[in-house]
Design an enzyme around this catalytic site. Structure first.
Site, PDB file in Angstrom:
ATOM      1  N   ASP A  27      13.849 -59.215-115.072  1.00 17.95           N
ATOM      2  CA  ASP A  27      14.033 -57.803-115.389  1.00 17.95           C
ATOM      3  C   ASP A  27      14.102 -57.027-114.070  1.00 17.95           C
ATOM      4  OD1 ASP A  27      13.917 -55.373-117.027  1.00 17.95           O
ATOM      5  OD2 ASP A  27      11.857 -55.204-116.289  1.00 17.95           O
ATOM      6  N   ASP A  29      13.647 -52.853-113.659  1.00 18.42           N
ATOM      7  CA  ASP A  29      12.700 -51.737-113.592  1.00 18.42           C
ATOM      8  C   ASP A  29      11.292 -52.193-113.976  1.00 18.42           C
ATOM      9  OD1 ASP A  29      14.707 -49.586-113.114  1.00 18.42           O
ATOM     10  OD2 ASP A  29      15.414 -50.230-115.081  1.00 18.42           O
ATOM     11  N   ASP A 193       8.146 -57.252-117.394  1.00 17.33           N
ATOM     12  CA  ASP A 193       6.942 -56.435-117.252  1.00 17.33           C
ATOM     13  C   ASP A 193       6.527 -55.752-118.546  1.00 17.33           C
ATOM     14  OD1 ASP A 193       9.198 -54.531-117.134  1.00 17.33           O
ATOM     15  OD2 ASP A 193       7.638 -53.072-116.675  1.00 17.33           O
TER      16      ASP A 193
END
Length: 240
Positions: A27, A29, A193
């Protein structure tokens, strides 16, 4: 694009056995890059342009991660521009166009790599693993950001939220990216995240590791199912 021929064992704290994988999908961001500053600038620039109320960074941190359509709709609702939880479509389209203009202008100005990301990417690259970035950010914005931060060369491909018919938490981006990288989903590690990354990985049948410092909509990451949790990408190492 080269197809991996052998598995690489990746180890990390709290997992002595490690994971045998042939590719790694990451990922963007909240995982590789802290982009909250960019989101804050773009959103409040959009709101200021139309003389709408501003939003606080804490709201942005809770709301990012599901793509710009979700972020913009939630922002408009948050500042009182919706009715019964619904935003007028014409208003949304106007806000979306404005937001994209502001984001294109400031992309990368208030963002930085998290500690350990450069080292972690170098370690994965040295292991011979093909890397992919899978994000809900528009593909062009993602590619430009990675280029600005000097890490674009690590990635075999970068797929944004507009690349496939569906975005995370749908498993489609992970399934298609694993196929492009030449391995089965069970051999393609997802590193993220948030619950979006976890749900996408579990739906695709991919193992998943989650960063402890990410956004996850303001909720503790340890409550999200995963093979493990990392303080730094540099904790992910390879061995025989």
């Amino acid at each position: 694009m080269s197809i991996p021929r052998t598995s690489v064992r990746l180890t990390y704290p709290d997992c002595a056995a490690g994971l045998d994988v042939q590719a790694v999908m990451l990922d963007l961001d909240g995982t590789l890059v802290n982009t909250l500053g960019d989101f804050d600038l773009a959103l409040n620039g959009m709101l200021a342009e139309h003389q709408w109320p501003q939003v606080e960074p804490a709201f942005v941190a809770r709301t990012v991660g599901k793509g710009s359509p979700y972020l913009i709709r939630q922002t408009l609702l948050h500042v009182g521009l919706g009715h019964n939880g619904v935003v007028d479509e014409a208003l949304y389209e106007r806000a979306h166009a404005s937001y994209q203009q502001h984001y294109s202008r400031i992309n990368g100005q208030a963002s930085h790599l998290y500690a350990g990301v450069q080292q972690g990417l170098e370690q994965l690259h040295a292991a011979g693993l093909p890397l992919a970035c899978i994000t809900n950010k528009p593909t062009q914005h993602a590619r430009e950001l990675l280029q600005q931060l000097g890490v674009a060369h690590y990635f075999a491909c970068v797929h944004g939220g507009d690349y496939f018919a569906r975005r995370k938490p749908d498993p489609l981006p992970l399934l298609e990216t694993a196929r492009m990288l030449g391995c089965a989903p069970a051999q393609a590690l997802m590193v993220g995240d948030s619950v979006n990354d976890s749900e996408a990985a579990h739906g695709a049948g991919c193992p998943v590791l989650l960063m402890r410092y990410g956004y996850n909509h303001g909720e503790p990451i340890e409550g999200v199912p995963a093979q493990g949790y990392l303080h730094s990408l540099a904790e992910l190492r390879y061995g025989a």
